[in-house]
Scaffold this motif. Sequence first.
Motif, PDB file in Angstrom:
ATOM      1  N   ILE A   1      -1.040  -2.623  -0.294  1.00 38.26           N
ATOM      2  CA  ILE A   1      -1.303  -3.993   0.173  1.00 38.26           C
ATOM      3  C   ILE A   1       0.007  -4.678   0.554  1.00 38.26           C
ATOM      4  O   ILE A   1       0.054  -5.429   1.530  1.00 38.26           O
ATOM      5  CB  ILE A   1      -2.053  -4.776  -0.926  1.00 38.26           C
ATOM      6  CG1 ILE A   1      -3.349  -4.056  -1.174  1.00 38.26           C
ATOM      7  CG2 ILE A   1      -2.159  -6.255  -0.593  1.00 38.26           C
ATOM      8  CD1 ILE A   1      -4.602  -4.703  -1.331  1.00 38.26           C
ATOM      9  N   PHE A   2       1.071  -4.387  -0.190  1.00 39.52           N
ATOM     10  CA  PHE A   2       2.386  -4.937   0.132  1.00 39.52           C
ATOM     11  C   PHE A   2       2.809  -4.526   1.540  1.00 39.52           C
ATOM     12  O   PHE A   2       3.395  -5.305   2.279  1.00 39.52           O
ATOM     13  CB  PHE A   2       3.416  -4.486  -0.909  1.00 39.52           C
ATOM     14  CG  PHE A   2       4.807  -4.972  -0.633  1.00 39.52           C
ATOM     15  CD1 PHE A   2       5.123  -6.318  -0.720  1.00 39.52           C
ATOM     16  CD2 PHE A   2       5.808  -4.072  -0.275  1.00 39.52           C
ATOM     17  CE1 PHE A   2       6.408  -6.769  -0.462  1.00 39.52           C
ATOM     18  CE2 PHE A   2       7.088  -4.516  -0.008  1.00 39.52           C
ATOM     19  CZ  PHE A   2       7.391  -5.867  -0.108  1.00 39.52           C
ATOM     20  N   ARG A   3       2.481  -3.281   1.938  1.00 43.09           N
ATOM     21  CA  ARG A   3       2.811  -2.819   3.293  1.00 43.09           C
ATOM     22  C   ARG A   3       2.083  -3.642   4.346  1.00 43.09           C
ATOM     23  O   ARG A   3       2.636  -3.942   5.403  1.00 43.09           O
ATOM     24  CB  ARG A   3       2.490  -1.331   3.452  1.00 43.09           C
ATOM     25  CG  ARG A   3       3.504  -0.470   2.757  1.00 43.09           C
ATOM     26  CD  ARG A   3       3.621   0.917   3.320  1.00 43.09           C
ATOM     27  NE  ARG A   3       2.394   1.601   3.643  1.00 43.09           N
ATOM     28  CZ  ARG A   3       1.616   2.221   2.772  1.00 43.09           C
ATOM     29  NH1 ARG A   3       1.917   2.237   1.506  1.00 43.09           N
ATOM     30  NH2 ARG A   3       0.538   2.858   3.178  1.00 43.09           N
ATOM     31  N   PHE A   4       0.839  -4.021   4.079  1.00 49.66           N
ATOM     32  CA  PHE A   4       0.120  -4.898   5.012  1.00 49.66           C
ATOM     33  C   PHE A   4       0.849  -6.238   5.145  1.00 49.66           C
ATOM     34  O   PHE A   4       0.935  -6.790   6.230  1.00 49.66           O
ATOM     35  CB  PHE A   4      -1.318  -5.151   4.528  1.00 49.66           C
ATOM     36  CG  PHE A   4      -2.267  -4.025   4.798  1.00 49.66           C
ATOM     37  CD1 PHE A   4      -2.785  -3.813   6.071  1.00 49.66           C
ATOM     38  CD2 PHE A   4      -2.666  -3.172   3.778  1.00 49.66           C
ATOM     39  CE1 PHE A   4      -3.673  -2.781   6.324  1.00 49.66           C
ATOM     40  CE2 PHE A   4      -3.551  -2.142   4.021  1.00 49.66           C
ATOM     41  CZ  PHE A   4      -4.053  -1.936   5.290  1.00 49.66           C
ATOM     42  N   ILE A   5       1.365  -6.742   4.043  1.00 51.52           N
ATOM     43  CA  ILE A   5       2.075  -8.024   4.045  1.00 51.52           C
ATOM     44  C   ILE A   5       3.383  -7.932   4.826  1.00 51.52           C
ATOM     45  O   ILE A   5       3.817  -8.910   5.452  1.00 51.52           O
ATOM     46  CB  ILE A   5       2.315  -8.494   2.591  1.00 51.52           C
ATOM     47  CG1 ILE A   5       0.968  -8.809   1.926  1.00 51.52           C
ATOM     48  CG2 ILE A   5       3.254  -9.691   2.531  1.00 51.52           C
ATOM     49  CD1 ILE A   5       1.040  -9.005   0.426  1.00 51.52           C
ATOM     50  N   LEU A   6       4.014  -6.749   4.836  1.00 54.35           N
ATOM     51  CA  LEU A   6       5.277  -6.581   5.558  1.00 54.35           C
ATOM     52  C   LEU A   6       5.115  -6.640   7.080  1.00 54.35           C
ATOM     53  O   LEU A   6       6.071  -6.926   7.793  1.00 54.35           O
ATOM     54  CB  LEU A   6       5.942  -5.256   5.171  1.00 54.35           C
ATOM     55  CG  LEU A   6       6.582  -5.196   3.790  1.00 54.35           C
ATOM     56  CD1 LEU A   6       7.119  -3.790   3.517  1.00 54.35           C
ATOM     57  CD2 LEU A   6       7.684  -6.232   3.650  1.00 54.35           C
ATOM     58  N   ILE A   7       3.921  -6.398   7.580  1.00 52.32           N
ATOM     59  CA  ILE A   7       3.694  -6.366   9.033  1.00 52.32           C
ATOM     60  C   ILE A   7       4.049  -7.705   9.702  1.00 52.32           C
ATOM     61  O   ILE A   7       4.838  -7.720  10.646  1.00 52.32           O
ATOM     62  CB  ILE A   7       2.260  -5.899   9.364  1.00 52.32           C
ATOM     63  CG1 ILE A   7       2.093  -4.425   8.964  1.00 52.32           C
ATOM     64  CG2 ILE A   7       1.946  -6.105  10.845  1.00 52.32           C
ATOM     65  CD1 ILE A   7       0.659  -3.919   9.011  1.00 52.32           C
ATOM     66  N   PRO A   8       3.505  -8.828   9.247  1.00 50.33           N
ATOM     67  CA  PRO A   8       3.895 -10.083   9.911  1.00 50.33           C
ATOM     68  C   PRO A   8       5.375 -10.423   9.698  1.00 50.33           C
ATOM     69  O   PRO A   8       5.988 -11.047  10.572  1.00 50.33           O
ATOM     70  CB  PRO A   8       2.984 -11.139   9.285  1.00 50.33           C
ATOM     71  CG  PRO A   8       2.400 -10.522   8.081  1.00 50.33           C
ATOM     72  CD  PRO A   8       2.453  -9.045   8.265  1.00 50.33           C
ATOM     73  N   TYR A   9       5.944 -10.008   8.587  1.00 45.40           N
ATOM     74  CA  TYR A   9       7.382 -10.231   8.377  1.00 45.40           C
ATOM     75  C   TYR A   9       8.200  -9.452   9.393  1.00 45.40           C
ATOM     76  O   TYR A   9       9.199  -9.950   9.907  1.00 45.40           O
ATOM     77  CB  TYR A   9       7.802  -9.866   6.948  1.00 45.40           C
ATOM     78  CG  TYR A   9       7.401 -10.920   5.947  1.00 45.40           C
ATOM     79  CD1 TYR A   9       8.097 -12.117   5.860  1.00 45.40           C
ATOM     80  CD2 TYR A   9       6.316 -10.725   5.110  1.00 45.40           C
ATOM     81  CE1 TYR A   9       7.724 -13.100   4.968  1.00 45.40           C
ATOM     82  CE2 TYR A   9       5.936 -11.693   4.210  1.00 45.40           C
ATOM     83  CZ  TYR A   9       6.645 -12.878   4.141  1.00 45.40           C
ATOM     84  OH  TYR A   9       6.265 -13.844   3.251  1.00 45.40           O
TER      85      TYR A   9
END
Length: 170
Positions: free
Chosen positions: A9-17
């Motif tokens: 899930i953290f990887r999904f969060i990194l996408i917009p960053y």
Amino acid sequence: MNIANVLTIFRFILIPYFIFVFFSNSSNSLYLSVIIFFAAGFTDILDGYIARNFNMVTKIGTVLDPLADKLMLITVLSCFTLKNYIPMFIIIILLIKELSMILTGILLYQQNIIIPANIFGKASTFLFYISILFIVFSKVLGIILLYSATLTTLIAYVNYFFIFMKKRQM
């Protein structure tokens, strides 16, 4: 929710960053965004290691993990295409392959059939990561590696197709 799934899930969060940093006006935005991309790659390796070695493999994890990888890679290559770092046909090939695999994966998931990543898919992902790194430091070598990654992804796609056909016959 186990630690491996949290890392996914953290990887999904990194996408917009990644997108925010990549398109920022910072003088080192390319380098910083590639660091975010490699942080996502590291968490991918880490969550896979944790899931397999600590018996934390879950059905949802086997679906979310490759989805996070695909979305991050598509995001990165799309951003690189928009800034003309790479040719557009590469993202088109990857989009067709990944979208068809995501849609097929959803259909198979509903039938309790999961096709895990295999050596061709892993090699393709590895080559994309290396090519993106090289594009930052040597565009010519990076593009050559990107062509190799694209060819490998096509081989992986054909391989997944044969696995899919075999599973359908079962």
